[in-house]
Enzyme design. Structure first.
Site, PDB file in Angstrom:
ATOM      1  N   GLY A 143       0.818  -1.208   0.000  1.00  0.00           N
ATOM      2  CA  GLY A 143       0.000   0.000   0.000  1.00  0.00           C
ATOM      3  C   GLY A 143       0.844   1.246   0.000  1.00  0.00           C
ATOM      4  O   GLY A 143       1.709   1.430   0.859  1.00  0.00           O
TER       5      GLY A 143
ATOM      6  N   GLY B 111      -0.359   4.442   0.220  1.00  0.00           N
ATOM      7  CA  GLY B 111      -1.102   5.598   0.718  1.00  0.00           C
ATOM      8  C   GLY B 111      -0.282   6.355   1.751  1.00  0.00           C
ATOM      9  O   GLY B 111       0.948   6.212   1.811  1.00  0.00           O
ATOM     10  N   PHE B 112      -0.943   7.133   2.587  1.00  0.00           N
ATOM     11  CA  PHE B 112      -0.209   7.930   3.568  1.00  0.00           C
ATOM     12  C   PHE B 112       0.588   7.049   4.527  1.00  0.00           C
ATOM     13  O   PHE B 112       1.720   7.376   4.875  1.00  0.00           O
ATOM     14  CB  PHE B 112      -1.171   8.832   4.355  1.00  0.00           C
ATOM     15  CG  PHE B 112      -1.674   9.997   3.554  1.00  0.00           C
ATOM     16  CD1 PHE B 112      -0.856  11.086   3.313  1.00  0.00           C
ATOM     17  CD2 PHE B 112      -2.957  10.000   3.028  1.00  0.00           C
ATOM     18  CE1 PHE B 112      -1.302  12.159   2.575  1.00  0.00           C
ATOM     19  CE2 PHE B 112      -3.419  11.071   2.275  1.00  0.00           C
ATOM     20  CZ  PHE B 112      -2.589  12.159   2.050  1.00  0.00           C
ATOM     21  N   GLY B 113       0.012   5.902   4.942  1.00  0.00           N
ATOM     22  CA  GLY B 113       0.707   5.024   5.880  1.00  0.00           C
ATOM     23  C   GLY B 113       1.934   4.375   5.264  1.00  0.00           C
ATOM     24  O   GLY B 113       3.052   4.501   5.774  1.00  0.00           O
TER      25      GLY B 113
ATOM     26  N   VAL C 156      -1.865  -7.695  -4.504  1.00  0.00           N
ATOM     27  CA  VAL C 156      -1.575  -8.797  -3.588  1.00  0.00           C
ATOM     28  C   VAL C 156      -2.689  -9.824  -3.719  1.00  0.00           C
ATOM     29  O   VAL C 156      -3.868  -9.487  -3.627  1.00  0.00           O
ATOM     30  CB  VAL C 156      -1.499  -8.289  -2.135  1.00  0.00           C
ATOM     31  CG1 VAL C 156      -1.214  -9.444  -1.187  1.00  0.00           C
ATOM     32  CG2 VAL C 156      -0.447  -7.206  -2.008  1.00  0.00           C
TER      33      VAL C 156
ATOM     34  N   GLU D  79     -18.644  17.446   1.968  1.00  0.00           N
ATOM     35  CA  GLU D  79     -17.888  18.148   0.929  1.00  0.00           C
ATOM     36  C   GLU D  79     -18.516  17.943  -0.447  1.00  0.00           C
ATOM     37  O   GLU D  79     -18.648  18.884  -1.231  1.00  0.00           O
ATOM     38  CB  GLU D  79     -16.428  17.673   0.949  1.00  0.00           C
ATOM     39  CG  GLU D  79     -15.663  18.261   2.134  1.00  0.00           C
ATOM     40  CD  GLU D  79     -14.392  17.503   2.498  1.00  0.00           C
ATOM     41  OE1 GLU D  79     -13.648  18.008   3.357  1.00  0.00           O
ATOM     42  OE2 GLU D  79     -14.150  16.418   1.957  1.00  0.00           O
TER      43      GLU D  79
ATOM     44  N   ASP E 295      -5.780   3.007   7.706  1.00  0.00           N
ATOM     45  CA  ASP E 295      -7.201   2.723   7.896  1.00  0.00           C
ATOM     46  C   ASP E 295      -7.489   1.254   8.168  1.00  0.00           C
ATOM     47  O   ASP E 295      -8.592   0.915   8.604  1.00  0.00           O
ATOM     48  CB  ASP E 295      -7.989   3.159   6.653  1.00  0.00           C
ATOM     49  CG  ASP E 295      -8.094   4.668   6.557  1.00  0.00           C
ATOM     50  OD1 ASP E 295      -7.616   5.356   7.473  1.00  0.00           O
ATOM     51  OD2 ASP E 295      -8.673   5.165   5.573  1.00  0.00           O
TER      52      ASP E 295
ATOM     53  N   ALA F  86      -6.028  10.859   7.252  1.00  0.00           N
ATOM     54  CA  ALA F  86      -4.687  10.879   6.674  1.00  0.00           C
ATOM     55  C   ALA F  86      -3.587  11.154   7.706  1.00  0.00           C
ATOM     56  O   ALA F  86      -2.569  10.456   7.722  1.00  0.00           O
ATOM     57  CB  ALA F  86      -4.631  11.891   5.529  1.00  0.00           C
TER      58      ALA F  86
END
Lengths: 421, 421
Positions: free
Chosen positions: B12, B14-16, B80, B171, B300, B315
């Site tokens: 992954g 993403g931010f992590g 994966v 939003e 997440d 995030a």
């Protein structure tokens, strides 16, 4: 607006259809502009979207936004399924339009010379969806090379073939070479993007056949300097999942892009008029349809001779045709029935070959290299007029120039043809 | 790089996952980062792509470009298919990876609460493809309304339902209301975009449940001021081609967007550990997988309690978890085996509600309206760090602010679900 006003139907919101609509601003008429896309596209920069230099919205704007202040125009996003010249009707997917005047400006696509089955393996470049599909394929090819252990299969991902040596083919091949040599440098750990082979295949004797032979030779040298292999006098005889065949020669390549030939919009065949070999409609000198003074054909769909040679299928010609027909109908609506033949004014030709190299031809003036590139850059930014995107495009280019990065290197969407990449 | 170095596999980007990779810069290890997309995505602005304010490349950058100078990282674009904890192996579509350390950071999607068949009619917003699909649907809805004669059917195209009153739902609904009331004004000749109804449906008692109730109430008032109808305490019981059902009430709407619930990545189920109701992995205080000190779960996908309440799936939390795990592994590689529990530092929460309205919560400080909007704008542009796109985003917003236009109003691609729009 009273329904009694004459109804002008324009099919196609490209340079031809849009400039016709604009030339009819203020005319006492109802105008309906039909396009299957919601946007007008600045096609001369489409190759930049295909090669990840610009984002799609940077070179496109909604037709109804462009025409919002022209109150006599209604924009419909729909497709034309039939034209009935006798009843003066156009059938769309969702409604039927009766017209008093009809302008057909639905353009042209690339021709696969009777091999439409090649389209799945060798996509052409005419719409934003085409450009995004090509971007996805090119970027994915380098990703696949990174994960392929077998040297031959890896090289097949690193071989990119561009078919067609006109302006689009030259621009694509030059930019792909730059991506492989510069943009991707240092980003891969197993494959080497600089091992990529960019092959430009042209059946004729030179690249950029619409230009002076001296400029064709210069363009070829610039391409070769960028690392592009130019193959002239070679016609493609087969395209499949694994590569292309050029006569007796087989080239393993998982990525083939098509920029050859011209096939006019199939709507031309519904106009009951003689067509040229590419399917373009042979129009009258005023761009009228033979036998139908209320119907005009313009842009890439029209075949027009001038001083013994054909008017080229380029954006400025389409724009001038749109202005001509728009002014002509506006005059008729005022009761002026003079026949005004269309005259194409050649404002010059430009083609770019990667970063800081281009060729230019203005009348007798011919030049190439950095100066031509600056003229090309200035002209294209200038002609993005009507888009609010000029500043963003300029910024993208300034950044790309300094950093050699390309900001739109994003893989989105699935492949249209469902092929495993 | 010698193969004897320990191999850290990060699933992954993403931010992590990305912040873990960055925290391991210079560590004596081989790192492989796997993501099914080629890009890192600035998810907090994804709703702007879905509502045509920003182009896709403005909020995404290729992972291998971000990490090009970090020589110990190899980026693979792959999916994966399995994790073998006993053998310490990850199976991808195209190869197998043996690991010494494994970081699982594959995130979460929206939950349809057992009704995955709703996904086709009510797309969620997690990837760029999702955002482009929503953009296509929303823009196409107004095009269809323009061509629909029947008043009821036209109104069904002008009814847009957003399900879920969290930040994403608020939003989306606020921006859709602005598009209908301002952006599209004057562009249609038959339908009136201002007749659009934007409906925000939330099953709970208030919008923005993660915020202070005072701010929830303010956000609701701001939404209603923009013209959004807010329905609280209503759960969706059915979604189909023609609309949604809320308990006994039927709402005809051709466009339904889903922003409710959380369903963690299905990879969590392969980790042989207890999961929470949303499928998140219940990890140790240091984010380690119970029984496997060489495996960490972050972002997440991780369920972490702190001081009696769950760490939110936002995030900044994912980024902090990535930094924590990266530093922890770097320490272990130096021989430092201390157990370091993860501590989430809440830097505050922001949510925007259309043009110039937002709510903000920093510790005990709460504010809303124009000031909160400016803080939101500044924070989001600041956190686009690492992207070269900050200037372009700023320009897009400045232009959108002054002209109320939205520059990415381009319909591209076919609908994933093949539905006739």
């Amino acid at each position: 607006m009273p329904a009694a006003l004459p109804h002008i139907v324009i099919l196609g919101g490209g340079f031809g259809g849009l400039s016709a609509a604009r030339a009819l601003a203020g005319a006492p008429a109802r105008i309906t502009l039909v396009d299957r896309h919601n946007h007008h596209l600045f096609q001369p920069l489409l190759y930049q979207v295909a090669t990840a230099g610009l984002s799609a919205p940077s070179i496109a704007a909604p037709l109804r936004q462009i025409l919002r202040h022209q109150r006599n125009v209604t924009v419909l996003m729909d497709e034309v399924t039939g034209i009935d010249l006798a009843q003066r009707r156009v059938q769309l997917t969702r409604e039927r339009l009766d017209y008093d005047w009809l302008l057909v400006a639905t353009g042209a696509a690339h021709a696969y010379f009777g091999h439409d089955d090649w389209a799945g393996n060798a996509p052409g470049l005419k719409s934003l969806d085409d450009a995004l599909a090509i971007r996805r394929r090119v970027l994915t090819a380098f990703e696949r090379a990174e994960q392929e252990d077998d040297p031959a299969r890896r090289q097949a991902w690193l071989n990119l073939v561009v078919v067609g040596g006109g302006a689009t083919g030259v621009e694509l091949a030059g930019t792909l070479a730059e991506i492989a040599r510069h943009t991707l440098t240092g980003e891969f750990r197993r494959a080497q993007p600089r091992d990529a082979n960019i092959l430009l295949v042209e059946a004729g004797p030179r690249v950029l056949p619409a230009f002076d032979p001296v400029l064709s030779a210069k363009a070829q040298r610039q391409l070769e300097h960028l690392g592009v292999q130019v193959r002239l006098g070679h016609a493609v005889t087969a395209v499949d999942d694994d590569g292309v065949t050029l006569g007796g020669e087989r080239i393993a390549a998982r990525t083939v892009l098509w920029a050859a030939g011209v096939a006019a919009s199939p709507l031309g065949r519904q106009l009951d008029a003689p067509l040229d070999r590419a399917g373009r409609v042979l129009v009258q000198p005023d761009l009228g349809l033979p036998g139908h003074s209320e119907v005009f054909v313009l842009g890439d769909l029209a075949s027009v001779q001038q001083d013994g040679s054909p008017v080229p299928g380029v954006a400025p010609a389409a724009k001038q045709m749109g202005e001509h027909v728009g002014r002509l109908i506006a005059a008729r609506l005022r009761g002026d029935t003079r026949v005004l033949p269309f005259r194409y004014r050649d404002a010059g030709s430009l083609a770019t070959i990667g970063r800081m190299a281009a060729v230019a031809q203005f009348g007798r003036l011919r030049f190439s290299g950095l100066l031509a590139w600056w003229v090309w850059l200035g002209a294209h930014i200038w002609f993005l007029i009507g888009f609010r995107n000029r500043l963003v495009v300029l910024l993208d280019w300034a950044m790309a120039y300094w950093t050699q990065a390309r900001h739109a290197r994003i893989i989105t969407g699935a492949d249209r043809h469902g092929r495993e990449r």
